[in-house]
Design a protein around this motif. Sequence first.
Motif, PDB file in Angstrom:
ATOM      1  N   UNK A   1      24.547  20.978  54.049  1.00 31.84           N
ATOM      2  CA  UNK A   1      23.506  20.725  53.039  1.00 31.84           C
ATOM      3  C   UNK A   1      23.923  21.224  51.658  1.00 31.84           C
ATOM      4  N   UNK A   2      24.358  22.490  51.619  1.00 25.60           N
ATOM      5  CA  UNK A   2      24.815  23.048  50.344  1.00 25.60           C
ATOM      6  C   UNK A   2      26.205  23.633  50.546  1.00 25.60           C
ATOM      7  N   UNK A   3      27.093  23.223  49.635  1.00 24.40           N
ATOM      8  CA  UNK A   3      28.451  23.725  49.739  1.00 24.40           C
ATOM      9  C   UNK A   3      28.919  24.190  48.358  1.00 24.40           C
ATOM     10  N   UNK A   4      29.095  25.515  48.251  1.00 21.89           N
ATOM     11  CA  UNK A   4      29.497  26.085  46.959  1.00 21.89           C
ATOM     12  C   UNK A   4      30.957  26.507  47.068  1.00 21.89           C
ATOM     13  N   UNK A   5      31.778  26.004  46.147  1.00 20.81           N
ATOM     14  CA  UNK A   5      33.206  26.326  46.195  1.00 20.81           C
ATOM     15  C   UNK A   5      33.663  26.951  44.893  1.00 20.81           C
ATOM     16  N   UNK A   6      34.117  28.177  44.971  1.00 22.46           N
ATOM     17  CA  UNK A   6      34.738  28.866  43.843  1.00 22.46           C
ATOM     18  C   UNK A   6      33.924  28.774  42.549  1.00 22.46           C
ATOM     19  N   UNK A   7      32.618  29.023  42.654  1.00 25.71           N
ATOM     20  CA  UNK A   7      31.732  28.853  41.494  1.00 25.71           C
ATOM     21  C   UNK A   7      31.857  30.018  40.506  1.00 25.71           C
ATOM     22  N   UNK A   8      32.190  29.641  39.273  1.00 27.67           N
ATOM     23  CA  UNK A   8      32.255  30.608  38.170  1.00 27.67           C
ATOM     24  C   UNK A   8      31.230  30.214  37.128  1.00 27.67           C
ATOM     25  N   UNK A   9      30.464  31.188  36.648  1.00 29.81           N
ATOM     26  CA  UNK A   9      29.516  30.873  35.578  1.00 29.81           C
ATOM     27  C   UNK A   9      29.407  32.063  34.653  1.00 29.81           C
ATOM     28  N   UNK A  10      29.167  31.758  33.358  1.00 25.69           N
ATOM     29  CA  UNK A  10      29.016  32.855  32.415  1.00 25.69           C
ATOM     30  C   UNK A  10      27.833  32.581  31.499  1.00 25.69           C
ATOM     31  N   UNK A  11      27.357  33.660  30.885  1.00 23.01           N
ATOM     32  CA  UNK A  11      26.290  33.508  29.906  1.00 23.01           C
ATOM     33  C   UNK A  11      26.746  34.145  28.616  1.00 23.01           C
ATOM     34  N   UNK A  12      26.581  33.399  27.538  1.00 20.28           N
ATOM     35  CA  UNK A  12      27.033  33.844  26.216  1.00 20.28           C
ATOM     36  C   UNK A  12      28.430  34.444  26.287  1.00 20.28           C
ATOM     37  N   UNK A  13      29.288  33.773  27.026  1.00 23.19           N
ATOM     38  CA  UNK A  13      30.672  34.202  27.087  1.00 23.19           C
ATOM     39  C   UNK A  13      30.975  35.298  28.104  1.00 23.19           C
ATOM     40  N   UNK A  14      29.922  35.912  28.664  1.00 22.05           N
ATOM     41  CA  UNK A  14      30.152  36.955  29.667  1.00 22.05           C
ATOM     42  C   UNK A  14      30.174  36.340  31.072  1.00 22.05           C
ATOM     43  N   UNK A  15      31.287  36.468  31.787  1.00 19.03           N
ATOM     44  CA  UNK A  15      31.314  35.917  33.143  1.00 19.03           C
ATOM     45  C   UNK A  15      30.401  36.727  34.057  1.00 19.03           C
ATOM     46  N   UNK A  16      29.541  36.024  34.808  1.00 18.04           N
ATOM     47  CA  UNK A  16      28.626  36.710  35.733  1.00 18.04           C
ATOM     48  C   UNK A  16      28.995  36.332  37.172  1.00 18.04           C
ATOM     49  N   UNK A  17      29.146  35.035  37.420  1.00 15.03           N
ATOM     50  CA  UNK A  17      29.584  34.609  38.751  1.00 15.03           C
ATOM     51  C   UNK A  17      31.096  34.401  38.692  1.00 15.03           C
ATOM     52  N   UNK A  18      31.796  35.003  39.653  1.00 18.23           N
ATOM     53  CA  UNK A  18      33.249  34.997  39.524  1.00 18.23           C
ATOM     54  C   UNK A  18      33.909  34.538  40.821  1.00 18.23           C
ATOM     55  N   UNK A  19      33.500  33.333  41.239  1.00 20.87           N
ATOM     56  CA  UNK A  19      34.121  32.764  42.429  1.00 20.87           C
ATOM     57  C   UNK A  19      33.257  32.896  43.660  1.00 20.87           C
ATOM     58  N   UNK A  20      32.135  32.194  43.660  1.00 24.73           N
ATOM     59  CA  UNK A  20      31.225  32.225  44.814  1.00 24.73           C
ATOM     60  C   UNK A  20      31.604  31.108  45.784  1.00 24.73           C
ATOM     61  N   UNK A  21      31.695  31.445  47.052  1.00 27.57           N
ATOM     62  CA  UNK A  21      31.881  30.447  48.106  1.00 27.57           C
ATOM     63  C   UNK A  21      30.779  30.626  49.129  1.00 27.57           C
ATOM     64  N   UNK A  22      30.107  29.517  49.433  1.00 31.15           N
ATOM     65  CA  UNK A  22      29.010  29.612  50.395  1.00 31.15           C
ATOM     66  C   UNK A  22      28.737  28.245  51.012  1.00 31.15           C
ATOM     67  N   UNK A  23      28.585  28.249  52.324  1.00 33.28           N
ATOM     68  CA  UNK A  23      28.233  27.013  53.031  1.00 33.28           C
ATOM     69  C   UNK A  23      26.886  27.214  53.706  1.00 33.28           C
ATOM     70  N   UNK A  24      25.940  26.351  53.418  1.00 33.31           N
ATOM     71  CA  UNK A  24      24.635  26.437  54.068  1.00 33.31           C
ATOM     72  C   UNK A  24      24.366  25.114  54.778  1.00 33.31           C
ATOM     73  N   UNK A  25      24.082  25.214  56.064  1.00 40.02           N
ATOM     74  CA  UNK A  25      23.817  23.986  56.831  1.00 40.02           C
ATOM     75  C   UNK A  25      22.320  23.813  57.080  1.00 40.02           C
ATOM     76  N   UNK A  26      21.935  22.587  57.341  1.00 39.17           N
ATOM     77  CA  UNK A  26      20.532  22.314  57.645  1.00 39.17           C
ATOM     78  C   UNK A  26      20.095  23.171  58.821  1.00 39.17           C
TER      79      UNK A  26
END
Lengths: 254, 481
Positions: free
Chosen positions: A1-26
């Motif tokens: 259902x949800x598959x997150x691979x190596x997710x990186x995210x930042x806010x105003x230039x500051x990295x907050x998420x630094x490589x999230x991996x997650x698999x969620x099945x129904x």
Amino acid sequence: MLSIKNLHASIEGTPILRGINLEVKAGEVHAIMGPNGSGKSTLASVLAGREEYEVTDGKVLFQGKELLSLSPEDRARKGLFLAFQYPIEIPGVSTTNFLRTALNQVREHRGQEPLDAVKFLSLMKEKMALVEIDQKLLSRSLNEGFSGGEKKRNEIFQMAMLEPVLSILDETDSGLDIDALRIVSNGVNKLKSDKTATIVVTHYQRLLDYIIPDFVHVLYRGRIVKSGTKELALELEEKGYDWIKEEVDSTATI
Amino acid sequence: MSKDNQILENLTSKEYEHGWSVNYEADEAPLGLNEDIIRWISAKKEEPSWLLEWRLKAFKTWQAMKEPEWSNVNYRKMDLQALRYYSAPKQSKNPKNLKEVDPELIAIYERLGISLNEQKRLQGIAIDVVLDSVSVATTFKETLGKLGIIFCSFSEAVKEHPDLIKKYLGSVIPMTDNYYASLNAAVFSDGSFCYIPKGVRCPMELSTYFRINAANTGQFERTLIVADDSSYVSYLEGCTAPQRDENQLHAAVVEIYAGAHSEVKYSTVQNWFPGDKNGKGGIYNFVTKRGICAGDHSKISWTQVETGSAITWKYPSCILKGDYSIGEFYSVAVTNNYQQADTGTKMIHIGKNTKSRIVSKGISAGKSQNSYRGQVQVMKRAHNARNFSQCDSLLMGNQCGAHTFPYIDIANPSAKVEHEATTSKIGEDQIFYCNQRGIATEDAVALIVNGYAKEVLNQLPMEFAVEAQKLLALTLEGSVG
Ligand SMILES: Nc1ncnc2c1ncn2[C@@H]1O[C@H](COP(=O)(O)OP(=O)(O)OP(=O)(O)O)[C@@H](O)[C@H]1O
Ligand SMILES: [Mg+2]
């Protein structure tokens, strides 16, 4: 259902998420725990499509399709629901009115007719019973002057009304009294099916006594640093996060 | 550019939907403003000499006056000599009933969504429609007539009910009142008149619909509402105008007289052409509205939803002369693009135990300027006067302005006057919250704005409230930056 691979995210230039991996099945329930400021709400917001966060790397598939290019409303219409850690107040707009607008837009997206007033009200009645929410609350301005617990209960009521496929509950337990925690958790459990999945973000084992997770993940400094089954939550309750932090920090390459 | 801004761009460039005009044969006064024009108008309307004298006196007063500059609006003054002061569609003179009204004119109103066909109307609303300088039709006259209610065009009232007109014309707003009101007194061409006899509760909403069609023509109408003792009436006013490049002047006067124990509710949804998105064209809406609570226990309530006009200059006011009389002012003023609004009210407490309530909700978007200007005056003998004012401003984007100018003037120490003011912005988090539930951004803005304006919209009669909600949404769709 949800598959997150190596997710990186930042806010105003500051990295907050630094490589999230997650698999969620129904059919699964995942719990995400972790110290304050580790990025749990950020992950929830990024999945829901909040614009302030910039996704700098990674990929997310939702029901097999690319999620990150969709607008927040389209994600919601496709069945992604976020129960906010801090629900927002909208003065002059009742929950009823708000939900009627929301539900009809979701239905339109699914090619369904808008619900007429009678059908809408009977649906409301049914879902109100599920989370034992007071009618009076629903005719007041959305979240305005609601107590902390009322806000959280209202979030789950909205979830019940919108019947999402994937629900992300961000610290829904905080602010709920002991009885409310049980009622709201039961509501969440009743909404579960083998076609839906739930991600609960929480600090406390207590919630997980009611909503029993299949997996527990620990988020720390923007990464999932440990995953396990519900026993992990018990262990955290007992030992805190220090042992995990030490493990991570000693091997960290920052 | 963020997504919200893009939506703003797309939506604020939406066309004004009533911007069309039609060509009809018109009966027009020559351009310009002088005594001869006033005589021409008066003759055209076959007026009695006392009314011509009244006009000429107003004109003399006006000539000695200066255009006011104290309001918080900037505009290029209009050349009043380049305007036409009378333009009327040629039709069979004085149609006695709807059957005699030119079908072409009826079609104009059908296109505006206003049906003049009495059978077609679901709810009882009697309507007087004013096109440019004249009233073209009044509906439900007979039904109302049975109750002794008079509802007709101003011109007709001058002919049929001269005593009432003589008694009340200018009694609330003297011809010398202010620049625009004096100009109106000199050149007004038509409008609505309404009289509710003693003890009668008007069973339907009375309404005037104003439309400016002709170019280079000012609209100067007068409305006079007289509610005799213990009567009740709810009155609605709507208006639109074609989209034209040059500015057009609308300088109306509304007078309300409320006798003892009577109540008058006056609601306006103002949707004059606001100018295009670059600020070109649009109506100058310079209007004087005032009511007097002449008798004890009388009540006047103004509700306005102002979405149109390039410039709005308007202060519907109440003179609370009768003891225990009540004045209310509920307002939503929306400005977008380059619109400017300076609007508010005056509550003048003269009688004892008088009460007033002001609820003003300003909404500014684009590069617009929105000012609330309100005065609460408590005279010496007004024991126990009460006022509550709530002035809220909502800003959308950061290029617009919101201003509040409250004036409080108290000559009696027993007065209690409360003033509250807030300024807020539509939050990104509010919009995101709506988005997360599946609601598109433009609908989220509409929802939030309507929630903000709810207290005022609730004052409008049902049918009007729905219209007003749609109008608010349309004026502001996507204007979040
Ligand atoms: N605008 C911003 N600029 C810089 N840092 C920010 C900004 N917004 C959030 N952060 C930081 O991002 C980090 C992650 O925040 P987040 O809300 O995701 O934490 P959380 O795991 O949900 O914490 P909690 O358990 O307290 O709810 C925090 O350190 C927070 O201070
Ligand atoms: Mg959090």
